[in-house]
Scaffold this motif. Structure first.
Motif, PDB file in Angstrom:
ATOM      1  N   THR A 220      29.993  35.224  33.572  1.00 56.06           N
ATOM      2  CA  THR A 220      31.136  35.937  32.992  1.00 56.06           C
ATOM      3  C   THR A 220      30.679  37.213  32.297  1.00 56.06           C
ATOM      4  N   MET A 221      29.540  37.159  31.635  1.00 56.35           N
ATOM      5  CA  MET A 221      29.035  38.352  30.962  1.00 56.35           C
ATOM      6  C   MET A 221      28.637  39.440  31.956  1.00 56.35           C
ATOM      7  N   GLN A 222      28.168  39.047  33.122  1.00 53.22           N
ATOM      8  CA  GLN A 222      27.834  40.036  34.145  1.00 53.22           C
ATOM      9  C   GLN A 222      29.075  40.795  34.586  1.00 53.22           C
ATOM     10  N   ILE A 223      30.162  40.065  34.816  1.00 53.65           N
ATOM     11  CA  ILE A 223      31.418  40.709  35.217  1.00 53.65           C
ATOM     12  C   ILE A 223      31.962  41.566  34.083  1.00 53.65           C
ATOM     13  N   ILE A 224      31.860  41.068  32.847  1.00 50.50           N
ATOM     14  CA  ILE A 224      32.328  41.849  31.700  1.00 50.50           C
ATOM     15  C   ILE A 224      31.500  43.119  31.554  1.00 50.50           C
ATOM     16  N   GLY A 225      30.193  43.027  31.852  1.00 51.96           N
ATOM     17  CA  GLY A 225      29.349  44.217  31.819  1.00 51.96           C
ATOM     18  C   GLY A 225      29.835  45.277  32.796  1.00 51.96           C
ATOM     19  N   TRP A 226      30.269  44.852  33.981  1.00 44.08           N
ATOM     20  CA  TRP A 226      30.854  45.805  34.932  1.00 44.08           C
ATOM     21  C   TRP A 226      32.112  46.441  34.356  1.00 44.08           C
ATOM     22  N   ALA A 227      32.947  45.612  33.725  1.00 45.45           N
ATOM     23  CA  ALA A 227      34.188  46.129  33.155  1.00 45.45           C
ATOM     24  C   ALA A 227      33.905  47.150  32.059  1.00 45.45           C
ATOM     25  N   MET A 228      32.847  46.909  31.272  1.00 41.93           N
ATOM     26  CA  MET A 228      32.559  47.801  30.154  1.00 41.93           C
ATOM     27  C   MET A 228      32.149  49.203  30.613  1.00 41.93           C
ATOM     28  N   THR A 229      31.668  49.318  31.834  1.00 36.87           N
ATOM     29  CA  THR A 229      31.282  50.641  32.331  1.00 36.87           C
ATOM     30  C   THR A 229      32.491  51.555  32.497  1.00 36.87           C
ATOM     31  N   ILE A 230      33.671  50.991  32.683  1.00 38.91           N
ATOM     32  CA  ILE A 230      34.876  51.819  32.809  1.00 38.91           C
ATOM     33  C   ILE A 230      35.733  51.747  31.546  1.00 38.91           C
ATOM     34  N   ALA A 231      35.195  51.165  30.457  1.00 39.12           N
ATOM     35  CA  ALA A 231      35.984  51.011  29.235  1.00 39.12           C
ATOM     36  C   ALA A 231      36.497  52.344  28.688  1.00 39.12           C
ATOM     37  N   PRO A 232      35.668  53.396  28.578  1.00 37.86           N
ATOM     38  CA  PRO A 232      36.205  54.664  28.061  1.00 37.86           C
ATOM     39  C   PRO A 232      37.343  55.222  28.914  1.00 37.86           C
ATOM     40  N   LEU A 233      37.195  55.132  30.245  1.00 37.14           N
ATOM     41  CA  LEU A 233      38.264  55.595  31.131  1.00 37.14           C
ATOM     42  C   LEU A 233      39.508  54.723  30.976  1.00 37.14           C
ATOM     43  N   ALA A 234      39.302  53.418  30.779  1.00 36.33           N
ATOM     44  CA  ALA A 234      40.431  52.515  30.557  1.00 36.33           C
ATOM     45  C   ALA A 234      41.166  52.866  29.270  1.00 36.33           C
ATOM     46  N   VAL A 235      40.401  53.163  28.218  1.00 35.20           N
ATOM     47  CA  VAL A 235      41.011  53.555  26.943  1.00 35.20           C
ATOM     48  C   VAL A 235      41.824  54.824  27.114  1.00 35.20           C
ATOM     49  N   PHE A 236      41.250  55.809  27.803  1.00 37.55           N
ATOM     50  CA  PHE A 236      41.976  57.056  28.057  1.00 37.55           C
ATOM     51  C   PHE A 236      43.296  56.782  28.766  1.00 37.55           C
ATOM     52  N   GLY A 237      43.240  55.980  29.837  1.00 42.32           N
ATOM     53  CA  GLY A 237      44.447  55.723  30.623  1.00 42.32           C
ATOM     54  C   GLY A 237      45.508  54.954  29.870  1.00 42.32           C
ATOM     55  N   LEU A 238      45.111  53.923  29.143  1.00 41.40           N
ATOM     56  CA  LEU A 238      46.084  53.115  28.409  1.00 41.40           C
ATOM     57  C   LEU A 238      46.777  53.935  27.322  1.00 41.40           C
ATOM     58  N   LEU A 239      45.996  54.735  26.587  1.00 42.92           N
ATOM     59  CA  LEU A 239      46.583  55.549  25.517  1.00 42.92           C
ATOM     60  C   LEU A 239      47.457  56.660  26.084  1.00 42.92           C
ATOM     61  N   ALA A 240      47.030  57.278  27.176  1.00 47.31           N
ATOM     62  CA  ALA A 240      47.835  58.333  27.796  1.00 47.31           C
ATOM     63  C   ALA A 240      49.156  57.776  28.308  1.00 47.31           C
ATOM     64  N   ASP A 241      49.110  56.592  28.911  1.00 51.45           N
ATOM     65  CA  ASP A 241      50.330  55.956  29.419  1.00 51.45           C
ATOM     66  C   ASP A 241      51.299  55.648  28.282  1.00 51.45           C
ATOM     67  N   ILE A 242      50.797  55.044  27.206  1.00 51.94           N
ATOM     68  CA  ILE A 242      51.669  54.685  26.081  1.00 51.94           C
ATOM     69  C   ILE A 242      52.307  55.926  25.475  1.00 51.94           C
ATOM     70  N   THR A 243      51.514  56.962  25.236  1.00 52.11           N
ATOM     71  CA  THR A 243      52.023  58.168  24.593  1.00 52.11           C
ATOM     72  C   THR A 243      52.973  58.925  25.517  1.00 52.11           C
ATOM     73  N   THR A 244      52.695  58.925  26.810  1.00 51.36           N
ATOM     74  CA  THR A 244      53.591  59.587  27.758  1.00 51.36           C
ATOM     75  C   THR A 244      54.962  58.937  27.758  1.00 51.36           C
TER      76      THR A 244
END
Length: 442
Positions: A220-244
């Motif tokens: 599970t940590m290996q898969i989470i490690g993959w997810a963390m590589t896109i975390a900054p982009l995910a944060v950008f997208g989620l915040l942009a969507d909410i504010t839009t």
């Protein structure tokens, strides 16, 4: 339990959490957060942006896609991670007395902090009285839409069960069903039972089960490690969507209520800092610096469950908490320690009683405290569920369920803030339990 099993169940912390975060992840998440908010304001039709109302929803959906993928990867493995982490945390202690010691301290601690949070919410809403700042004409204009939104929420509210029925309903008689409905409380209870059972087994029989748990956690940590590589982009997208989608007008229109909730959350954080300094005996500055990665991820994802792997990592790596403490407190805290959510529900309930002119007696206020504390325990650690629980609480104090619709516009932003408080509370509990629970003698 023999010494052989204890040794098998006591891997090094680096083996327990084989998760490597990207370098300066907290900084990249912060950049994604700021740029996401800025992009959303530029695009939002409510903020005079470049998009019209018809374009905002599809554009926001595309912007949020990395965030949806990120949350999906985390949610895919969160149940096996919770299960394996709790089992390893119990087995690593090497003795049942440790579980008894931490349980007798942790459960009362969680209940106490939740009561404190609820009292803060009720007090700050009563003192500020944000309901008096709402224009009655504007309220009537939005009430029809609110009724439709609340009707949808009512279809999702919790079952009206008696206390004995709720206790029976907590038993994990069907793990497949609990996993399907993401009933985290049942999953945690089942993991605790499995861990205690494995700890009580002979060494030779227990060893394969412990090794399987270690492998599942590593997977599970290996898969989470993959997810963390896109975390900054995910944060950008989620915040942009909410504010839009929401723009700034919603926040301005409900400014008094938003400020009240944020002040309440800030008071809880001050309470945590007092606990860290005077109960756990730690530096507040070092504590806050150590948990910033988890806080930023919690703010952007609005999910204690999604933040749980990072919370466990920073607790062990940055705060130096024992793995046996971390792997019991964090999963359990993500399930029943929802101080930010409890404070929000209490403050929002008082706000809506002010808006609708409902006067609460002392007995009804006490009942609200008890109801909110009970409702916050076992609240799923996923985005937006707090508003569903609030709809259930409101029906018991005479507030029209449609009132929930009045605060839906700002709920997402406040959900992000209270999730930060929730995971900060879990990490505070780790520092307190690490000091309170005696260490195993060598």
């Amino acid at each position: 339990m023999t010494q052989d099993t204890a040794a098998t169940a006591n891997p090094a912390p680096s083996d327990l959490l084989p998760l490597k975060l990207p370098r300066r992840l907290w900084l990249w998440i912060l950049i994604g957060l700021v740029t996401g908010l800025g992009t959303g304001l530029i695009l939002s039709p409510d903020a005079g942006g470049v998009l019209n109302a018809d374009q905002a929803a599809p554009v926001g959906e595309w912007l949020a896609l990395p965030g949806v993928i990120f949350l999906g990867l985390i949610q895919m493995v969160i149940i096996p991670l919770i299960f394996s982490s709790i089992i390893l945390g119990i087995c690593q202690s090497g003795e049942l007395s440790f579980l008894r010691q931490i349980g007798l301290r942790l459960v009362p601690y969680f209940i106490l902090t939740t009561i404190v949070a609820v009292v803060i919410g009720i007090t700050i809403s009563t003192v500020i009285n944000p309901g008096s700042m709402i224009d009655s004409a504007d309220m009537q204009n939005t009430l029809h839409i609110a009724e439709q939104q609340a009707a949808n929420l009512q279809q999702k509210t919790l079952d009206d069960l008696t206390v004995p029925q709720r206790i029976v309903n907590m038993l994990p008689v069907n793990l497949a069903e609990a996993s399907l409905h993401r009933d985290m409380l049942k999953i945690v209870i089942a993991a605790l039972m499995f861990g205690v059972a494995i700890l009580s087994m002979p060494a030779r029989t227990a060893r394969p089960l412990i090794e399987i748990s270690e492998s599942v956690q590593a997977l599970t940590m290996q898969i989470i490690g993959w997810a963390m590589t896109i975390a900054p982009l995910a944060v950008f997208g989620l915040l942009a969507d909410i504010t839009t989608r929401t723009g700034k007008d919603v926040l301005v229109g409900m400014g008094g209520y938003v400020i009240t909730i944020l002040l309440g959350l800030a008071c809880i954080m001050v309470f945590y800092m007092i606990m860290v300094r005077f109960v756990a005996g730690r530096s507040v500055v070092d504590f806050m610096r150590g948990i910033r990665e988890a806080q930023l991820l919690a703010f952007s994802s609005s999910s204690s469950a999604a933040t749980m792997p990072v919370s466990m990592l920073v607790a062990e790596r940055n705060l130096g908490i024992r793995p046996s403490v971390t792997q019991v407190v964090i999963p359990l805290g993500a399930t029943i320690n929802m101080d930010g959510t409890a404070m929000y529900q209490a403050a929002a309930a008082i706000f809506l009683t002010q808006v609708f002119g409902v006067d609460l007696s002392l007995g009804e206020t006490v009942l609200l405290v008890l109801t909110t504390v009970g409702a916050s325990i076992g609240t799923p650690a996923i985005p937006g569920v707090g508003i569903v629980v609030l709809a259930t609480i409101l029906t018991g104090i005479g507030v029209p369920p449609a009132g929930v619709g009045l605060i839906l516009g700002v709920d997402r932003i406040l959900d992000m803030c209270r999730t930060v408080v929730n995971i900060s509370g879990d990490l505070t509990a780790c520092t307190v339990m690490d000091r309170w629970v005696p260490r195993k003698k060598p």
